[in-house]
Scaffold this motif. Structure first.
Motif, PDB file in Angstrom:
ATOM      1  N   UNK A   1       0.837  -1.208   0.000  1.00 27.77           N
ATOM      2  CA  UNK A   1       0.000   0.000   0.000  1.00 27.77           C
ATOM      3  C   UNK A   1       0.873   1.259   0.000  1.00 27.77           C
ATOM      4  N   UNK A   2       1.957   1.232   0.780  1.00 28.82           N
ATOM      5  CA  UNK A   2       2.849   2.390   0.807  1.00 28.82           C
ATOM      6  C   UNK A   2       3.520   2.603  -0.546  1.00 28.82           C
ATOM      7  N   UNK A   3       3.945   1.500  -1.185  1.00 28.52           N
ATOM      8  CA  UNK A   3       4.554   1.623  -2.507  1.00 28.52           C
ATOM      9  C   UNK A   3       3.564   2.113  -3.547  1.00 28.52           C
ATOM     10  N   UNK A   4       2.334   1.639  -3.447  1.00 25.66           N
ATOM     11  CA  UNK A   4       1.313   2.103  -4.396  1.00 25.66           C
ATOM     12  C   UNK A   4       1.042   3.594  -4.210  1.00 25.66           C
ATOM     13  N   UNK A   5       0.955   4.039  -2.942  1.00 23.31           N
ATOM     14  CA  UNK A   5       0.729   5.464  -2.690  1.00 23.31           C
ATOM     15  C   UNK A   5       1.917   6.300  -3.170  1.00 23.31           C
ATOM     16  N   UNK A   6       3.138   5.795  -2.936  1.00 20.41           N
ATOM     17  CA  UNK A   6       4.322   6.544  -3.367  1.00 20.41           C
ATOM     18  C   UNK A   6       4.376   6.636  -4.889  1.00 20.41           C
ATOM     19  N   UNK A   7       4.065   5.543  -5.583  1.00 23.06           N
ATOM     20  CA  UNK A   7       4.085   5.574  -7.051  1.00 23.06           C
ATOM     21  C   UNK A   7       3.026   6.530  -7.596  1.00 23.06           C
ATOM     22  N   UNK A   8       1.872   6.572  -6.936  1.00 25.43           N
ATOM     23  CA  UNK A   8       0.830   7.505  -7.378  1.00 25.43           C
ATOM     24  C   UNK A   8       1.282   8.953  -7.180  1.00 25.43           C
ATOM     25  N   UNK A   9       1.861   9.247  -6.003  1.00 30.02           N
ATOM     26  CA  UNK A   9       2.337  10.600  -5.744  1.00 30.02           C
ATOM     27  C   UNK A   9       3.463  10.990  -6.705  1.00 30.02           C
ATOM     28  N   UNK A  10       4.358  10.045  -6.989  1.00 32.90           N
ATOM     29  CA  UNK A  10       5.454  10.327  -7.915  1.00 32.90           C
ATOM     30  C   UNK A  10       4.922  10.592  -9.313  1.00 32.90           C
ATOM     31  N   UNK A  11       3.986   9.782  -9.775  1.00 28.93           N
ATOM     32  CA  UNK A  11       3.416   9.972 -11.116  1.00 28.93           C
ATOM     33  C   UNK A  11       2.663  11.290 -11.215  1.00 28.93           C
ATOM     34  N   UNK A  12       1.889  11.605 -10.181  1.00 27.10           N
ATOM     35  CA  UNK A  12       1.131  12.867 -10.210  1.00 27.10           C
ATOM     36  C   UNK A  12       2.082  14.060 -10.214  1.00 27.10           C
ATOM     37  N   UNK A  13       3.195  13.978  -9.454  1.00 25.58           N
ATOM     38  CA  UNK A  13       4.170  15.064  -9.460  1.00 25.58           C
ATOM     39  C   UNK A  13       4.840  15.224 -10.814  1.00 25.58           C
ATOM     40  N   UNK A  14       5.187  14.104 -11.470  1.00 23.58           N
ATOM     41  CA  UNK A  14       5.806  14.180 -12.790  1.00 23.58           C
ATOM     42  C   UNK A  14       4.842  14.753 -13.820  1.00 23.58           C
ATOM     43  N   UNK A  15       3.583  14.333 -13.766  1.00 24.62           N
ATOM     44  CA  UNK A  15       2.594  14.865 -14.702  1.00 24.62           C
ATOM     45  C   UNK A  15       2.380  16.357 -14.474  1.00 24.62           C
ATOM     46  N   UNK A  16       2.402  16.781 -13.207  1.00 27.61           N
ATOM     47  CA  UNK A  16       2.240  18.207 -12.907  1.00 27.61           C
ATOM     48  C   UNK A  16       3.397  19.021 -13.480  1.00 27.61           C
ATOM     49  N   UNK A  17       4.609  18.487 -13.384  1.00 34.57           N
ATOM     50  CA  UNK A  17       5.769  19.186 -13.956  1.00 34.57           C
ATOM     51  C   UNK A  17       5.638  19.307 -15.468  1.00 34.57           C
ATOM     52  N   UNK A  18       5.198  18.236 -16.116  1.00 36.28           N
ATOM     53  CA  UNK A  18       5.016  18.275 -17.571  1.00 36.28           C
ATOM     54  C   UNK A  18       3.929  19.262 -17.975  1.00 36.28           C
ATOM     55  N   UNK A  19       2.869  19.349 -17.170  1.00 43.71           N
ATOM     56  CA  UNK A  19       1.801  20.291 -17.490  1.00 43.71           C
ATOM     57  C   UNK A  19       2.243  21.734 -17.281  1.00 43.71           C
ATOM     58  N   UNK A  20       3.011  21.974 -16.247  1.00 42.29           N
ATOM     59  CA  UNK A  20       3.418  23.346 -15.942  1.00 42.29           C
ATOM     60  C   UNK A  20       4.441  23.852 -16.953  1.00 42.29           C
ATOM     61  N   UNK A  21       5.465  23.062 -17.252  1.00 41.87           N
ATOM     62  CA  UNK A  21       6.545  23.506 -18.121  1.00 41.87           C
ATOM     63  C   UNK A  21       6.293  23.215 -19.601  1.00 41.87           C
ATOM     64  N   UNK A  22       5.306  22.407 -19.889  1.00 41.11           N
ATOM     65  CA  UNK A  22       5.143  21.966 -21.258  1.00 41.11           C
ATOM     66  C   UNK A  22       5.877  20.657 -21.492  1.00 41.11           C
ATOM     67  N   UNK A  23       5.546  19.978 -22.581  1.00 38.02           N
ATOM     68  CA  UNK A  23       6.100  18.641 -22.800  1.00 38.02           C
ATOM     69  C   UNK A  23       7.611  18.680 -23.009  1.00 38.02           C
ATOM     70  N   UNK A  24       8.069  19.527 -23.911  1.00 38.58           N
ATOM     71  CA  UNK A  24       9.508  19.546 -24.234  1.00 38.58           C
ATOM     72  C   UNK A  24      10.340  20.056 -23.067  1.00 38.58           C
ATOM     73  N   UNK A  25       9.970  21.231 -22.534  1.00 35.63           N
ATOM     74  CA  UNK A  25      10.736  21.792 -21.423  1.00 35.63           C
ATOM     75  C   UNK A  25      10.585  20.965 -20.159  1.00 35.63           C
TER      76      UNK A  25
ATOM     77  N   UNK B   1      10.236  17.667 -19.961  1.00 33.22           N
ATOM     78  CA  UNK B   1      11.125  16.496 -20.055  1.00 33.22           C
ATOM     79  C   UNK B   1      12.560  16.891 -19.733  1.00 33.22           C
ATOM     80  N   UNK B   2      12.992  18.047 -20.205  1.00 31.46           N
ATOM     81  CA  UNK B   2      14.348  18.511 -19.893  1.00 31.46           C
ATOM     82  C   UNK B   2      14.516  18.787 -18.397  1.00 31.46           C
ATOM     83  N   UNK B   3      13.478  19.331 -17.783  1.00 32.93           N
ATOM     84  CA  UNK B   3      13.551  19.580 -16.340  1.00 32.93           C
ATOM     85  C   UNK B   3      13.674  18.274 -15.570  1.00 32.93           C
ATOM     86  N   UNK B   4      12.897  17.262 -15.978  1.00 27.37           N
ATOM     87  CA  UNK B   4      12.969  15.968 -15.292  1.00 27.37           C
ATOM     88  C   UNK B   4      14.327  15.290 -15.520  1.00 27.37           C
ATOM     89  N   UNK B   5      14.892  15.467 -16.721  1.00 32.87           N
ATOM     90  CA  UNK B   5      16.193  14.863 -16.985  1.00 32.87           C
ATOM     91  C   UNK B   5      17.301  15.507 -16.162  1.00 32.87           C
TER      92      UNK B   5
END
Length: 282
Positions: free
Chosen positions: A110-134, A136-140
């Protein structure tokens, strides 16, 4: 005279047998019944003294709910029930180890599932805020601490910001100070109403609506991007545009919520029962 006194003393010394009563099924002990069917498993002296073996075993099983390691106590004297069986000690030890491992593994899952959900939501939020191209560069370019700790922290921060119920204190503050300020009276006429008598303020939301607030937190990045693209097209940087869109969305949402709370307050303080007009027939 002596015979009567001796007979009375013998009668007083004679014990009066009270039939056993099961406190679970309320059955009374019958004649020629197996004495091993009854047990007194706790320290109670009145009330829950006797109980059937099958009844107490079923009651304990229901309380344990599959967790045979769970301690069950008497509801009256709080004495712990001890269960003995013919199962070997090494099997009971392996059962306990297996139960502890399975419980721990379920919590880890359950903890791993919650952590993976939080991690995915954070990554998607970064992609939405900066745009797809920028984005991805921020995450890299992120370090390991930012990837494994920063992205879940973004999700936790967004969720926590929506779980705080700050509208009620702000509405009470406005009702307290707006009537005393001449300038604010003209700008906020709804907040000029004061409570009548000793009536206390009651929150608009009677219960804390957790699913509604979590769903609002989930759509917050998407709505911020949409508001930024619609109302702040001239802003060149995507991050600044999304931040301005999010602030505008929060301002509109909070203003509407404060208006709803104040409307409920006005309705509660101004309602009264009306006289019913009766037609008098002559």
């Amino acid at each position: 005279m002596s015979s009567s006194s001796s007979s009375s003393s013998k009668f007083s010394q004679r014990s009066i047998s009270v039939p056993k009563t099961c406190w679970i099924c309320l059955d009374i002990e019958e004649e020629n019944e197996d004495p091993n069917l009854w047990v007194s498993p706790c320290k109670c002296k009145v009330g829950n003294i006797w109980v059937h073996q099958p009844c107490i075993l079923v009651w304990i099983s229901v309380k344990q709910d599959g967790d045979f390691c769970k301690v069950v106590r008497c509801p009256e004297c709080r004495c712990r029930y001890h269960i003995c069986s013919d199962c070997p000690a090494y099997l009971q030890f392996f059962r306990r180890i297996y139960h502890n491992i399975s419980s721990f593994s379920s919590y880890v899952f359950y903890a791993g599932y919650a952590y993976s959900f939080l991690w995915s939501f954070g990554a998607i939020s970064v992609l939405q805020v900066y745009g797809r191209t920028e984005g991805v560069n921020v995450l890299k370019n992120m370090r390991l601490v930012g990837i494994f700790g920063g992205l879940p922290f973004i999700s936790v921060l967004i969720g926590a910001s929506h779980l705080i119920n700050w509208e009620e204190p702000v509405s009470k503050f406005l009702r307290t100070y707006v009537p005393e300020t001449r300038v604010l009276k003209d700008w906020m006429p709804l907040f000029k109403v004061r409570p009548k008598g000793e009536q206390e303020d009651q929150p608009l939301e009677k219960k804390f609506n957790l699913p509604l607030r979590l769903s609002s937190a989930l759509v917050f990045p998407t709505v911020s991007v949409a508001f930024g693209n619609v109302f702040f097209k001239s802003v060149p940087r995507s991050l600044k545009r999304v931040v301005l869109g999010g602030l505008l969305y929060l301002f509109i949402k909070s203003s509407l919520k404060l208006i709803l709370i104040q409307g409920e307050f006005i309705d509660r303080n101004s309602r009264k029962a009306q006289h019913r007009r009766r037609v008098i027939q002559l």
